[in-house]
Design an enzyme around this catalytic site. Sequence first.
Site, PDB file in Angstrom:
ATOM      1  N   ASP A  76       0.842  -1.209   0.000  1.00 49.91           N
ATOM      2  CA  ASP A  76       0.000   0.000   0.000  1.00 49.91           C
ATOM      3  C   ASP A  76       0.874   1.256   0.000  1.00 49.91           C
ATOM      4  O   ASP A  76       0.700   2.153  -0.826  1.00 49.91           O
ATOM      5  CB  ASP A  76      -0.887   0.058   1.252  1.00 49.91           C
ATOM      6  CG  ASP A  76      -2.047  -0.912   1.227  1.00 49.91           C
ATOM      7  OD1 ASP A  76      -2.600  -1.209   2.298  1.00 49.91           O
ATOM      8  OD2 ASP A  76      -2.401  -1.384   0.140  1.00 49.91           O
ATOM      9  N   GLU A 100      -5.226   7.541   0.200  1.00 48.90           N
ATOM     10  CA  GLU A 100      -5.706   6.838   1.389  1.00 48.90           C
ATOM     11  C   GLU A 100      -4.697   6.783   2.549  1.00 48.90           C
ATOM     12  O   GLU A 100      -5.076   6.917   3.705  1.00 48.90           O
ATOM     13  CB  GLU A 100      -6.102   5.400   1.009  1.00 48.90           C
ATOM     14  CG  GLU A 100      -6.721   4.666   2.191  1.00 48.90           C
ATOM     15  CD  GLU A 100      -7.111   3.230   1.888  1.00 48.90           C
ATOM     16  OE1 GLU A 100      -6.924   2.771   0.753  1.00 48.90           O
ATOM     17  OE2 GLU A 100      -7.603   2.569   2.815  1.00 48.90           O
ATOM     18  N   ASP A 162      -6.240   5.545  -4.615  1.00 50.91           N
ATOM     19  CA  ASP A 162      -6.297   4.408  -3.704  1.00 50.91           C
ATOM     20  C   ASP A 162      -5.147   3.491  -4.135  1.00 50.91           C
ATOM     21  O   ASP A 162      -5.200   2.860  -5.194  1.00 50.91           O
ATOM     22  CB  ASP A 162      -7.646   3.689  -3.824  1.00 50.91           C
ATOM     23  CG  ASP A 162      -7.869   2.737  -2.667  1.00 50.91           C
ATOM     24  OD1 ASP A 162      -6.867   2.264  -2.105  1.00 50.91           O
ATOM     25  OD2 ASP A 162      -9.036   2.463  -2.340  1.00 50.91           O
ATOM     26  N   ILE A 164      -3.887   0.666  -3.029  1.00 49.10           N
ATOM     27  CA  ILE A 164      -4.410  -0.695  -3.230  1.00 49.10           C
ATOM     28  C   ILE A 164      -5.852  -0.652  -2.765  1.00 49.10           C
ATOM     29  O   ILE A 164      -6.124  -0.440  -1.582  1.00 49.10           O
ATOM     30  CB  ILE A 164      -3.671  -1.776  -2.411  1.00 49.10           C
ATOM     31  CG1 ILE A 164      -2.251  -1.962  -2.927  1.00 49.10           C
ATOM     32  CG2 ILE A 164      -4.422  -3.118  -2.506  1.00 49.10           C
ATOM     33  CD1 ILE A 164      -1.502  -3.117  -2.284  1.00 49.10           C
ATOM     34  N   ASP A 165      -6.761  -0.797  -3.693  1.00 51.47           N
ATOM     35  CA  ASP A 165      -8.168  -0.902  -3.326  1.00 51.47           C
ATOM     36  C   ASP A 165      -8.489  -2.387  -3.301  1.00 51.47           C
ATOM     37  O   ASP A 165      -8.167  -3.109  -4.245  1.00 51.47           O
ATOM     38  CB  ASP A 165      -9.033  -0.173  -4.363  1.00 51.47           C
ATOM     39  CG  ASP A 165     -10.505  -0.208  -3.981  1.00 51.47           C
ATOM     40  OD1 ASP A 165     -10.814  -0.045  -2.786  1.00 51.47           O
ATOM     41  OD2 ASP A 165     -11.341  -0.419  -4.887  1.00 51.47           O
ATOM     42  N   THR A 167      -7.771  -4.301  -0.235  1.00 53.51           N
ATOM     43  CA  THR A 167      -6.653  -4.865   0.536  1.00 53.51           C
ATOM     44  C   THR A 167      -6.933  -6.302   0.965  1.00 53.51           C
ATOM     45  O   THR A 167      -6.037  -7.152   0.942  1.00 53.51           O
ATOM     46  CB  THR A 167      -6.397  -3.989   1.787  1.00 53.51           C
ATOM     47  OG1 THR A 167      -6.313  -2.633   1.362  1.00 53.51           O
ATOM     48  CG2 THR A 167      -5.118  -4.372   2.487  1.00 53.51           C
ATOM     49  N   ASP A 314     -12.348   5.446  -3.288  1.00 53.86           N
ATOM     50  CA  ASP A 314     -12.930   4.124  -3.543  1.00 53.86           C
ATOM     51  C   ASP A 314     -13.855   4.117  -4.760  1.00 53.86           C
ATOM     52  O   ASP A 314     -14.365   3.054  -5.134  1.00 53.86           O
ATOM     53  CB  ASP A 314     -13.719   3.640  -2.309  1.00 53.86           C
ATOM     54  CG  ASP A 314     -12.786   3.066  -1.239  1.00 53.86           C
ATOM     55  OD1 ASP A 314     -11.783   2.426  -1.612  1.00 53.86           O
ATOM     56  OD2 ASP A 314     -13.061   3.268  -0.046  1.00 53.86           O
TER      57      ASP A 314
HETATM   58  N1  A3P Z   1     -17.544  -1.461   6.555  1.00 55.28           N
HETATM   59  C1  A3P Z   1     -17.311  -1.072   5.316  1.00 55.28           C
HETATM   60  N2  A3P Z   1     -18.329  -0.761   4.486  1.00 55.28           N
HETATM   61  C2  A3P Z   1     -18.102  -0.382   3.235  1.00 55.28           C
HETATM   62  N3  A3P Z   1     -16.864  -0.264   2.692  1.00 55.28           N
HETATM   63  C3  A3P Z   1     -15.825  -0.548   3.469  1.00 55.28           C
HETATM   64  C4  A3P Z   1     -15.979  -0.976   4.811  1.00 55.28           C
HETATM   65  N4  A3P Z   1     -14.772  -1.207   5.329  1.00 55.28           N
HETATM   66  C5  A3P Z   1     -13.892  -0.927   4.348  1.00 55.28           C
HETATM   67  N5  A3P Z   1     -14.530  -0.519   3.238  1.00 55.28           N
HETATM   68  C6  A3P Z   1     -13.970  -0.072   1.966  1.00 55.28           C
HETATM   69  O1  A3P Z   1     -14.199  -1.039   0.961  1.00 55.28           O
HETATM   70  C7  A3P Z   1     -13.086  -0.988   0.098  1.00 55.28           C
HETATM   71  C8  A3P Z   1     -13.007  -2.275  -0.690  1.00 55.28           C
HETATM   72  O2  A3P Z   1     -14.140  -2.375  -1.467  1.00 55.28           O
HETATM   73  P1  A3P Z   1     -14.752  -3.768  -1.949  1.00 55.28           P
HETATM   74  O3  A3P Z   1     -15.651  -4.235  -0.878  1.00 55.28           O
HETATM   75  O4  A3P Z   1     -15.479  -3.344  -3.183  1.00 55.28           O
HETATM   76  O5  A3P Z   1     -13.609  -4.667  -2.189  1.00 55.28           O
HETATM   77  C9  A3P Z   1     -11.931  -0.765   1.030  1.00 55.28           C
HETATM   78  O6  A3P Z   1     -10.879  -0.173   0.327  1.00 55.28           O
HETATM   79  P2  A3P Z   1      -9.351  -0.526   0.730  1.00 55.28           P
HETATM   80  O7  A3P Z   1      -9.167  -1.969   0.474  1.00 55.28           O
HETATM   81  O8  A3P Z   1      -8.640   0.380  -0.189  1.00 55.28           O
HETATM   82  O9  A3P Z   1      -9.164  -0.149   2.168  1.00 55.28           O
HETATM   83  C10 A3P Z   1     -12.497   0.169   2.080  1.00 55.28           C
HETATM   84  O10 A3P Z   1     -12.264   1.531   1.800  1.00 55.28           O
HETATM   85 MG    MG Z   2     -10.261   1.328  -1.247  1.00 53.27          MG
HETATM   86 MG    MG Z   3      -6.717   1.060  -0.237  1.00 49.94          MG
HETATM   87 MG    MG Z   4      -7.585   0.524   3.295  1.00 50.51          MG
END
Ligand code: A3P
Ligand code: MG
Ligand code: MG
Ligand code: MG
Length: 377
Positions: A76, A100, A162, A164-165, A167, A314
């Site tokens: 990240d 982020e 972002d 790494i979206d 993670t 995001d």
């Molecule tokens: N409780 C929650 N509800 C909704 N989104 C959340 C969450 N907790 C984390 N996320 C977000 O969901 C993203 C991932 O999306 P997806 O569910 O589509 O894979 C995460 O990005 P990061 O991985 O960059 O932190 C984070 O920002």
């Molecule tokens: Mg993200």
């Molecule tokens: Mg991220």
């Molecule tokens: Mg994150």
Amino acid sequence: MMILIWAPDGAAGYLRSSSSSSSSSAVIVAMSYSKELAAAKKAASLAARLCQKVQKALLQSDVQSKNDKSPVTVADYGSQALVSFVLQQEIPADFSLVAEEDSKDLRKDGGQETVERITKLVNDSITSDGSYNVTLSTEDVLKAIDSGRSEGGSQGRHWVLDPIDGTKGFLRGDQYAIALALLDGGKVVLGVLACPNLPLTSIGAGGQHSPNNEVGCLFFAEVGGGTYMQPLDGSSAVKVQVTAVENPEEASFFESYEAAHSMHDLSSLIAQKLGVKAPPVRIDSQAKYGALSRGDGAIYLRFPHKGYREKIWDHAAGCIVVTEAGGVVTDAAGKPLDFSRGKYLDLDTGIIVTNQKLMPLLFSAVRESIKEKAASL
Ligand SMILES: Nc1ncnc2c1ncn2[C@@H]1O[C@H](COP(=O)(O)O)[C@@H](OP(=O)(O)O)[C@H]1O
Ligand SMILES: [Mg+2]
Ligand SMILES: [Mg+2]
Ligand SMILES: [Mg+2]
């Protein structure tokens, strides 16, 4: 006098009017972001390579089973530092980045070793690219990470990143994306999504897998210029379009892999009302927007649990990738997403994404389902 300047390839659709300082005549300039787009593609592709390297090491070691998240953190931070560095080299004027991560934890006691690992990863990536003759110090890397502390907003230009979206997907060896967008005057004007693990062929319900399971997609879009996809290895780009499906029975939908990120019961209710037959495709990250932009599925539903606030990084890149491919992205009240209000998206209940034809039906099903769910509580 009216002057209209068109950028090459019909790429520009963003019109801005301003008055000339030497006369009062209006000048309308069609903005082109081709230089910024080239820089964004380069930055995201390099960051994708860095992440691939870390994910490979992560999966080959026993770190994953020990649930030690440090390699994720390294990727990240490394991705953010690298993207920030490349963008500042390529487009130095008025640099502003909303991203982020920040270096707070890395500067704490015991963080030095991690910073050194990140610095090595970043320098290896810069060296392998060959276009920058520099070696960054650990302090340079920390500063590059922290240059992502801008708040964004409705004035001027801001990169949105972002690093790494997804993670959690990255940790599992599944989907993730490097998502980079540019805001100008509060609007998303370009977006790039690097999806290192996304197959080059459809992942939709009836998708054909490519014979050698090739993965690694780069989606990119500029306002008014359409959406393109190319393999991350750099071969030629093709224009993509969302699906033309009009009958919801033939539609399939995407949602988060992580149930904690979206209410799957609400999406099932909506799908049931629409008569969607195929089961949902659950994948991590903005790879969902990329897959939808090329027609792998017709609908993306995201309904976070109460109290969660969506962040602009995001959705910014994913949003333009889908809209430039002919899709529609709104909140659950039918309003377009507003990226001009700082780090957070101020929205009603959730995010819905589909093509123009299906949106009216989808919107009604969303409203009914939200009402029913509220009544049953
Ligand atoms: N409780 C929650 N509800 C909704 N989104 C959340 C969450 N907790 C984390 N996320 C977000 O969901 C993203 C991932 O999306 P997806 O569910 O589509 O894979 C995460 O990005 P990061 O991985 O960059 O932190 C984070 O920002
Ligand atoms: Mg993200
Ligand atoms: Mg991220
Ligand atoms: Mg994150």
